[in-house]
Write an enzyme that holds these catalytic residues in place. Structure first.
Site, PDB file in Angstrom:
ATOM      1  N   GLU A 174       0.823  -1.215   0.000  1.00 21.01           N
ATOM      2  CA  GLU A 174       0.000   0.000   0.000  1.00 21.01           C
ATOM      3  C   GLU A 174       0.856   1.264   0.000  1.00 21.01           C
ATOM      4  O   GLU A 174       0.383   2.360   0.269  1.00 21.01           O
ATOM      5  CB  GLU A 174      -0.939  -0.017   1.209  1.00 21.01           C
ATOM      6  CG  GLU A 174      -1.891  -1.213   1.224  1.00 21.01           C
ATOM      7  CD  GLU A 174      -3.122  -1.054   0.320  1.00 21.01           C
ATOM      8  OE1 GLU A 174      -3.699   0.041   0.285  1.00 21.01           O
ATOM      9  OE2 GLU A 174      -3.501  -2.034  -0.357  1.00 21.01           O
ATOM     10  N   HIS A 250      -4.731   1.415   7.242  1.00 22.82           N
ATOM     11  CA  HIS A 250      -3.336   1.735   6.913  1.00 22.82           C
ATOM     12  C   HIS A 250      -2.662   2.210   8.200  1.00 22.82           C
ATOM     13  O   HIS A 250      -3.320   2.839   9.042  1.00 22.82           O
ATOM     14  CB  HIS A 250      -3.237   2.880   5.891  1.00 22.82           C
ATOM     15  CG  HIS A 250      -3.636   2.506   4.500  1.00 22.82           C
ATOM     16  ND1 HIS A 250      -4.431   3.320   3.719  1.00 22.82           N
ATOM     17  CD2 HIS A 250      -3.323   1.441   3.737  1.00 22.82           C
ATOM     18  CE1 HIS A 250      -4.607   2.754   2.531  1.00 22.82           C
ATOM     19  NE2 HIS A 250      -3.948   1.611   2.515  1.00 22.82           N
ATOM     20  N   CYS A 369      -3.084  11.209   3.793  1.00 18.75           N
ATOM     21  CA  CYS A 369      -3.373  10.301   2.661  1.00 18.75           C
ATOM     22  C   CYS A 369      -3.197  11.021   1.342  1.00 18.75           C
ATOM     23  O   CYS A 369      -2.898  10.410   0.319  1.00 18.75           O
ATOM     24  CB  CYS A 369      -4.817   9.810   2.704  1.00 18.75           C
ATOM     25  SG  CYS A 369      -5.253   8.912   4.164  1.00 18.75           S
TER      26      CYS A 369
HETATM   27  O1  SUG Z   1      -7.832   2.888   0.030  1.00 16.86           O
HETATM   28  N1  SUG Z   1     -10.653   4.992   0.146  1.00 16.86           N
HETATM   29  C1  SUG Z   1      -9.218   4.831   0.235  1.00 16.86           C
HETATM   30  C2  SUG Z   1      -8.656   5.762   1.280  1.00 16.86           C
HETATM   31  C3  SUG Z   1      -7.157   5.755   1.262  1.00 16.86           C
HETATM   32  C4  SUG Z   1      -6.574   6.479   2.428  1.00 16.86           C
HETATM   33  N2  SUG Z   1      -5.165   6.469   2.339  1.00 16.86           N
HETATM   34  C5  SUG Z   1      -4.307   6.405   3.379  1.00 16.86           C
HETATM   35  N3  SUG Z   1      -4.679   6.053   4.575  1.00 16.86           N
HETATM   36  N4  SUG Z   1      -3.056   6.644   3.143  1.00 16.86           N
HETATM   37  C6  SUG Z   1      -8.849   3.373   0.550  1.00 16.86           C
HETATM   38  O2  SUG Z   1      -9.566   2.746   1.339  1.00 16.86           O
HETATM   39  C7  SUG Z   1     -12.854   4.661  -0.858  1.00 16.86           C
HETATM   40  C8  SUG Z   1     -13.482   4.758  -2.218  1.00 16.86           C
HETATM   41  C9  SUG Z   1     -14.977   4.628  -2.183  1.00 16.86           C
HETATM   42  O3  SUG Z   1     -15.521   3.947  -1.300  1.00 16.86           O
HETATM   43  O4  SUG Z   1     -15.641   5.203  -3.057  1.00 16.86           O
HETATM   44  C10 SUG Z   1     -11.342   4.486  -0.910  1.00 16.86           C
HETATM   45  O5  SUG Z   1     -10.812   3.932  -1.824  1.00 16.86           O
END
Ligand code: SUG
Length: 445
Positions: A174, A250, A369
């Site tokens: 990730e 994460h 993020c």
């Molecule tokens: O991978 N949300 C992302 C959020 C990423 C956050 N990044 C970090 N923590 N670095 C994920 O879960 C949701 C998309 C949706 O539900 O439409 C999404 O992909």
């Protein structure tokens, strides 16, 4: 030689929406199918970038990806004109269709893992795009991420780009969301901390039971090998499986580091004392500030709701550190109280700045993020594509570009509109000219 940390924020794409795609990410599931505002989302992100640039930070921008992802829909057997592909996929396979429309590349902490030149065997900055295998919608990102990174960091004398790891759960990766680096200064060799949620090849080891662990130890080790990191400069730490089960999908939802500071929740890691001891031993004799937040001050639930740890800790030009926090932290009494106290504790963190990134927060993406950290020397900064570095002119230009191309409101049903595909492609085509990226998208090739 001067050294900097440059944050490269993801520009929110024109299809930003809430589709509930991320099992294990509480905000994504809670806001599924609500209406989004791509325009507001992009502008909230741009305002954060501009504010950091105004604080004297070097700030970059990474282009979003092409969505809806027609190429993937074709790979999955949908045929005809682009409009027909959209229509058939939306009707016959709505879940696949929604996954192919996500603007999730905005969270560039998941774009790649980056090792600065001070840490690597060949003295270049190394990039490995994350394969993001755990979520189908995110697994569509690494190829184009690689194109965008190469167009942003093109000079091979300074930058080395690797392919993403094999697309398989064994090597679930990730990116920088599970990686942080401690160092006395950005240009000095540091300790790279890789955080994993499970072991790929040993099911007897601890692992979460409710929600998925997206990152494996074996993926972390592969990235460290590719980047030519020395064992003395790397620490592998297992995330506490219990917090993954509470929505910490994460590590950057529960811990963040900058220079000589590690800011983390007491429940963040599986074996905290051993991890901290190894970090201190590899860091050397200089003082590290381990700022531990106890559950009695902030619960894991509040940390997940407010993203207290998905803050950016930045070193300002005057030497003080500042926390870049989402406004949700201000609105939660326990977290607000903690942050008031934090700046008085005698650690390098002296300031807190709040930003409204609610459009991103509703999908589980906080300030940290939205950014990929790249530590660079002055020579390396000079080798970065200069059109991707935020200044007043680029900020204004990107705002006008958003005004011209983005919708104010988008519902999940709007994603099937062929007009949206054409709006998105026009927007991205123009963006590649503004940022001078060349042809990075499949529709341009
Ligand atoms: O991978 N949300 C992302 C959020 C990423 C956050 N990044 C970090 N923590 N670095 C994920 O879960 C949701 C998309 C949706 O539900 O439409 C999404 O992909």
């Amino acid at each position: 030689m001067k050294q900097f940390e440059v944050n490269f924020d993801g520009l929110v794409g024109p299809t930003h929406n809430y589709a509930g795609l991320s099992f294990g990410n509480v905000a994504s599931l809670n806001n599924a199918k609500s209406t989004s505002s791509p325009k507001q989302a992009a502008k909230q992100g741009l305002l954060k970038m501009k504010a950091l640039a105004d604080m004297g930070m070097l700030q970059g921008v990474l282009a979003p990806q092409e969505r809806p992802d027609i190429l993937t829909l074709r790979r999955l057997g949908f045929t005809g004109t682009d409009g027909q592909v959209l229509e058939k996929a939306a009707k016959q396979a709505p879940a696949i269709f929604l996954a192919c429309c996500s603007a999730s590349s905005m969270w560039t902490a998941n774009a790649a893992t980056v090792s600065p030149s001070a840490d690597t065997a060949d003295g270049r900055v190394h990039f490995t795009p994350a394969n993001l295998t755990n979520k189908f919608h995110r697994s569509l990102e690494p190829e184009v991420t690689g194109n965008i990174l190469k167009a942003t960091f093109a000079d091979e004398r300074f930058f080395q780009h690797h392919a993403h790891l094999p697309d398989n759960e064994h090597f679930g990766d990730e990116g920088a969301a599970n990686h942080t680096r401690l160092c006395s200064d950005y240009g000095h060799a540091g300790v790279e901390i890789f955080v994993y949620g499970r072991y790929a090849f040993d099911s007897s080891k601890p692992a979460p039971t409710r929600f998925p662990a997206r990152q494996t130890l074996e993926a972390c080790q592969a990235v460290a090998r590719l980047h030519g990191l020395s064992d003395e400069g790397v620490v592998y730490v297992q995330q506490n499986p219990d917090v993954i089960d509470q929505g910490v999908f994460h590590n950057d939802v529960i811990a963040v580091g900058n220079r000589n500071v590690l800011f983390y929740h007491e429940q963040a890691f599986h074996n905290t004392q051993a991890a901290l001891a190894e970090i201190q031993q590899k860091y050397g004799d200089d003082k590290l500030h381990f700022i531990q937040v106890n559950t009695s001050d902030v619960s894991v639930e509040d940390a997940v709701k407010t993203y207290l740890f998905n803050t950016q800790i930045i070193s300002l030009p005057n030497g003080e550190m500042a926390i870049i926090a989402p406004t949700e932290c201000q609105e939660n009494p326990a977290v607000a109280r903690y942050l008031d106290k934090l700046v008085t504790l005698g650690t390098p963190i002296k300031q807190v700045h709040f930003f409204d990134v609610k459009q991103s927060m509703r999908n589980g993406g906080g300030p940290a993020c939205l950014r990929l950290r790249v530590a660079l020397t002055d020579k390396e900064v000079d080798a970065v594509n200069p059109n991707t570095l935020i200044n007043d002119g680029l900020f204004e230009r990107l705002n006008l570009w958003v005004d011209k191309h983005y919708r104010d409101v988008l519902s999940v049903d709007d994603l099937r509109d062929p007009q949206l595909l054409s709006e998105s492609r026009s927007a991205l085509d123009e963006l590649t000219q503004i940022l001078k990226l060349g042809s990075v998208y499949p529709f341009q090739r």
